[in-house]
Design an enzyme around this catalytic site. Structure first.
Site, mmCIF file in Angstrom:
data_model
loop_
_atom_site.group_PDB
_atom_site.id
_atom_site.type_symbol
_atom_site.label_atom_id
_atom_site.label_comp_id
_atom_site.label_asym_id
_atom_site.label_seq_id
_atom_site.Cartn_x
_atom_site.Cartn_y
_atom_site.Cartn_z
ATOM 1 N N GLU A 432 0.834 -1.212 0.000
ATOM 2 C CA GLU A 432 0.000 0.000 0.000
ATOM 3 C C GLU A 432 0.869 1.262 0.000
ATOM 4 O OE1 GLU A 432 -3.505 0.185 2.405
ATOM 5 O OE2 GLU A 432 -3.853 -1.959 2.222
HETATM 6 C C1 LIG Z 1 2.129 -9.847 1.157
HETATM 7 C C2 LIG Z 1 1.910 -8.887 0.030
HETATM 8 C C3 LIG Z 1 0.626 -8.485 -0.272
HETATM 9 C C4 LIG Z 1 0.405 -7.613 -1.353
HETATM 10 N N1 LIG Z 1 -0.870 -7.307 -1.717
HETATM 11 C C5 LIG Z 1 -1.099 -6.629 -2.865
HETATM 12 C C6 LIG Z 1 -2.417 -6.461 -3.383
HETATM 13 O O1 LIG Z 1 -3.401 -6.909 -2.790
HETATM 14 N N2 LIG Z 1 -2.582 -5.801 -4.568
HETATM 15 C C7 LIG Z 1 -1.528 -5.297 -5.239
HETATM 16 O O2 LIG Z 1 -1.740 -4.701 -6.304
HETATM 17 N N3 LIG Z 1 -0.250 -5.414 -4.786
HETATM 18 C C8 LIG Z 1 -0.017 -6.086 -3.612
HETATM 19 N N4 LIG Z 1 1.263 -6.252 -3.158
HETATM 20 C C9 LIG Z 1 2.359 -5.616 -3.853
HETATM 21 C C10 LIG Z 1 2.956 -4.464 -3.097
HETATM 22 O O3 LIG Z 1 2.069 -3.379 -3.091
HETATM 23 C C11 LIG Z 1 4.319 -4.167 -3.733
HETATM 24 O O4 LIG Z 1 5.208 -5.118 -3.239
HETATM 25 C C12 LIG Z 1 4.804 -2.776 -3.468
HETATM 26 O O5 LIG Z 1 4.029 -1.852 -4.168
HETATM 27 C C13 LIG Z 1 6.251 -2.574 -3.879
HETATM 28 O O6 LIG Z 1 6.463 -3.008 -5.180
HETATM 29 P P1 LIG Z 1 7.659 -4.013 -5.497
HETATM 30 O O7 LIG Z 1 7.619 -5.099 -4.483
HETATM 31 O O8 LIG Z 1 7.587 -4.400 -6.895
HETATM 32 O O9 LIG Z 1 8.954 -3.159 -5.204
HETATM 33 P P2 LIG Z 1 9.724 -2.242 -6.250
HETATM 34 O O10 LIG Z 1 8.799 -1.211 -6.792
HETATM 35 O O11 LIG Z 1 10.471 -3.081 -7.199
HETATM 36 O O12 LIG Z 1 10.729 -1.506 -5.271
HETATM 37 C C14 LIG Z 1 11.897 -2.138 -4.724
HETATM 38 C C15 LIG Z 1 12.494 -1.180 -3.699
HETATM 39 O O13 LIG Z 1 12.835 0.059 -4.337
HETATM 40 C C16 LIG Z 1 12.155 1.143 -3.725
HETATM 41 N N5 LIG Z 1 11.780 2.082 -4.767
HETATM 42 C C17 LIG Z 1 11.083 1.838 -5.903
HETATM 43 N N6 LIG Z 1 10.932 2.954 -6.614
HETATM 44 C C18 LIG Z 1 11.557 3.935 -5.935
HETATM 45 C C19 LIG Z 1 11.746 5.325 -6.160
HETATM 46 N N7 LIG Z 1 11.251 5.950 -7.241
HETATM 47 N N8 LIG Z 1 12.427 6.028 -5.242
HETATM 48 C C20 LIG Z 1 12.885 5.427 -4.126
HETATM 49 N N9 LIG Z 1 12.753 4.137 -3.865
HETATM 50 C C21 LIG Z 1 12.092 3.382 -4.749
HETATM 51 C C22 LIG Z 1 10.958 0.520 -3.042
HETATM 52 O O14 LIG Z 1 10.486 1.293 -1.956
HETATM 53 C C23 LIG Z 1 11.537 -0.808 -2.573
HETATM 54 O O15 LIG Z 1 12.251 -0.609 -1.393
HETATM 55 C C24 LIG Z 1 1.510 -7.107 -2.073
HETATM 56 C C25 LIG Z 1 2.804 -7.509 -1.738
HETATM 57 C C26 LIG Z 1 3.004 -8.403 -0.731
HETATM 58 C C27 LIG Z 1 4.418 -8.854 -0.449
#
Ligand SMILES: Cc1cc2nc3c(=O)[nH]c(=O)nc-3n(C[C@H](O)[C@H](O)[C@H](O)COP(=O)(O)OP(=O)(O)OC[C@H]3O[C@@H](n4cnc5c(N)ncnc54)[C@H](O)[C@@H]3O)c2cc1C
Length: 650
Positions: A432
């Site tokens: 979120e």
């Molecule tokens: C248990 C669980 C439940 C979830 N439930 C849902 C759901 O119901 N629906 C849904 O749509 N998604 C869901 N998600 C997905 C979740 O919202 C994402 O994991 C989250 O948005 C982060 O995306 P990512 O994991 O791809 O990380 P990435 O976007 O790949 O980021 C990797 C790291 O880089 C950082 N980062 C990325 N971009 C930037 C930037 N521009 N500047 C600084 N730092 C940055 C991030 O903060 C993170 O630390 C869920 C994930 C999990 C693990």
């Protein structure tokens, strides 16, 4: 260093990614915002004090429901959920009967119509049975089908979906994809309109779909390509939201994902292959999807802070009981100063967690203030602080903090799941809106007035000429604004005297708010359009505002409790004061680090790490990542060869 135009390999440039996020931003501020004022040096205590008063009818309905829910919660076992890594179907069926799936749905659609305050309190209660229950209900109701349909749905869509959801149709929100996390500009899921305009064909893969394994309905975000309407007019398309029936042909839930915590969540990988979705299921207009998602999250973000309150309260109880009971070196461990400080931190922070959640939710319920920034701050700050609380609890419990409840019980001790709390809370800083993304989002709003004033001065892509012109206009704005930041109520020792001993804390908040605005201005002046890349600087600016918000919330709540619950009033003052004193040290530290830090050196060092310059330092350990698969699975659309793990819970 990444420039505005790099990163093309992944389908969207950084500038495009920014443009997508910017287009989805709600830019209008028609109602006052307390937190926005904090960042602009305008500490307007009147916006949060006196403490917002809930409507009598909301309180009556909320209390009656909480009593029923509390009774039912005592019949569920979090241990069963943890052991079986699954919420038993009979729990879900009973929760549906109680109306839990429609807590926030208006009564005219069969829901309970609870206020946000009671919704959050109910989530906290459910989360205290097992956080997976909180996650399920929150994913369904805060971001799943009910909320976007309530806000953006047509009357027909509301009639169609809201009563179903209220009766217990579990829903999910599908935004993330294997290659699309924080940055939706690269979204791969597509929704291709049919020639007659009657339907769309959905293709693509969604990752980490909470509730996806058992959902009946889901909200899916997908890109509609630019196209011509049947009447010949052109549509730009864009990211669009759809309500999709999970029993539609072409949907496969490929995996039930397992995590470090939240063992009971029904989280999957959902594949769409040529799934026909009626045009009537589209929410809002084409291209409006991201705005719908972000708007949904504006208040949806208050669910997680509600769950964090539960974590704080439970930690406080266990810390108190254990620190009294456990004696080492001739005294209860709580009497050793090193442990006592942790207990003080847990107690003060728990008071603040409750103050921040309840204040934000009460303001959202009252509806007269804009709480976008408050909700975002609450999400960021509560998730960070509650993790620290849980970590300190584990430390206070010593070896038992690291041991599972199951194991403790097997050898005859009380089954205290401190390690589980730490594991379950961790995801709150990632989903979120990760903490990093929340800081960017809040920083964007915090410097909004600067940007509005400075115009092209702040735009990376503006020409030198445009910047020079903007600087002339901006200097006029700052000439009027800066003097206002020099003096304020915080310098007058008589200010806020109705708060007694907390008055000095509010004076500090007022002074710090002006200082925060001045420092933001200096940052603008120094880096201008490049400020947006100074994430460490901006992060500290945001974190200072978060602490100031929490301090102000604590003072307002303590004053309210003194008036309305005098038996708790004195203790509330002590806790509020303790929180403020602890937070001030953190704020002073952030201010100091704005200009004295290792940011530049760290950026360089990190670039060297990424370039492999220190790979030699990694030698001497085994690479324990199993298998030889790619970092990210191929998510190309197409029919799945896997059997779907989607199941009906009732
Ligand atoms: C248990 C669980 C439940 C979830 N439930 C849902 C759901 O119901 N629906 C849904 O749509 N998604 C869901 N998600 C997905 C979740 O919202 C994402 O994991 C989250 O948005 C982060 O995306 P990512 O994991 O791809 O990380 P990435 O976007 O790949 O980021 C990797 C790291 O880089 C950082 N980062 C990325 N971009 C930037 C930037 N521009 N500047 C600084 N730092 C940055 C991030 O903060 C993170 O630390 C869920 C994930 C999990 C693990």
């Amino acid at each position: 260093m990444t420039s505005a135009t790099e990163n093309k390999n992944s389908g969207a440039t950084a500038a495009e990614a920014r443009a997508v996020a910017e287009a989805a931003r709600e830019t209008e501020w028609t109602r006052p915002s307390f937190a926005k004022g904090l960042y602009l040096g305008n500490f307007d205590l009147g916006l949060i004090h006196p403490w917002p008063q809930a409507r009598d009818a909301d309180v009556e309905r909320g209390e009656a429901f909480m009593a029923k829910l509390r009774e039912f919660c005592t019949t569920m076992s979090g241990r069963v959920i943890e052991r079986e890594a699954r919420i038993p179907d009979e729990y879900l069926a009973s929760l549906a009967e109680l109306g839990v799936f429609g807590m926030k749905i208006p009564r005219e659609y069969g829901g309970l119509g609870l206020s946000l305050v009671y919704y959050g309190r109910a989530l906290a209660l459910l989360g205290s049975v097992h956080p997976s229950l909180g996650a399920l209900i929150s994913a369904h109701q805060s971001i799943g089908v009910p909320e976007p349909v309530k806000v953006f749905g047509t009357p027909e869509q509301k009639q169609e979906y809201l009563p179903r959801c209220a009766r217990g149709a579990i829903t999910a929100f599908l935004l993330t994809e294997p290659d699309v996390g924080s940055d939706p500009a690269r979204m791969g899921c597509t929704a291709t309109p049919s020639d007659d305009g009657e339907s769309y064909l959905l293709d693509g893969v969604k990752l980490w779909t909470t509730n996806g394994v058992i959902a009946e309905l889901v909200v899916v975000m997908a890109v509609v390509p630019a196209h011509a309407n049947p009447d010949g007019t052109q549509e730009k398309g864009g990211i669009t939201a759809f309500v999709v029936e999970m029993d539609s042909p072409g949907i496969t839930v490929e995996n039930r994902n397992a995590f470090m915590g939240l063992r009971g969540i029904e989280n999957g990988v959902t594949r769409f292959h040529q799934v026909r979705v009626p045009a009537a299921n589209r929410l809002g207009r084409e291209g409006q999807g991201l705005k719908i998602a972000l708007t949904t999250l504006n208040t949806g973000r208050l669910s997680i802070p509600g769950l964090c309150v539960a974590a704080g309260k439970w930690s406080l109880k266990i810390a108190r009981e254990w620190s009294n009971a456990r004696t080492q070196w001739g005294r209860p461990v709580g009497k050793h100063e090193a442990v006592a400080k942790k207990i003080a931190f847990i107690a003060a922070t728990t008071f603040a967690l409750e103050a921040v959640f309840e204040l934000s939710a009460e303001m959202a319920d009252a509806g007269q203030k804009d709480v976008r920034i408050e909700a975002a701050l609450a999400k960021l700050w509560s998730t960070e602080l509650s993790c620290l609380v849980a970590d300190e609890l584990v430390q206070i419990r010593g070896g038992r903090g690291f041991e599972t409840a199951e194991s403790l019980e097997a050898r005859g001790e009380r089954a205290v799941a401190a390690e589980q709390l730490l594991r379950d809370l961790r995801i709150n800083r990632i989903f979120e809106g990760s903490s990093e993304i929340m800081r960017l989002l809040i920083a964007r709003e915090a410097v909004d007035a600067h940007l509005a004033a400075a115009g092209e001065l702040a735009s990376v892509d503006a020409t030198l000429q445009e910047k020079a012109r903007a600087a002339v206009g901006a200097s006029g704005f700052y000439a009027k604004w800066l003097p206002k930041l020099v003096a304020g109520a915080g310098l007058d020792p008589r200010s806020y005297s109705e708060f007694g001993r907390l008055a000095k804390q509010l004076r500090y908040v007022e002074r710090a708010s002006r200082k925060l605005a001045r420092q933001t201005f200096y940052g603008m002046g120094r880096w201008q359009g490049k400020l947006e890349y100074k994430q460490a600087f901006l992060g500290r600016i945001v974190d200072i505002g978060a602490e100031l918000f929490a301090m102000a919330a604590c003072c307002s709540r303590a004053e309210m409790l003194l008036r309305t619950a005098p038996e708790q009033g004195a203790a509330a003052y002590e806790l509020a004061e303790a929180y403020c004193e602890q937070a001030r040290l953190r704020v002073d530290d952030y201010f100091e680090k704005l200009w004295r830090n290792t940011d530049d050196a760290d950026r360089e060092l990190s670039a060297n790490v990424l370039a492999g310059d220190y790979a030699w330092l990694e030698a001497g350990v085994l690479d324990q990542s199993e298998g030889t698969g790619p970092w990210i699975a191929d998510a190309s659309p197409g029919a799945s060869s896997k059997e779907s793990v989607h199941r009906k819970y009732r």
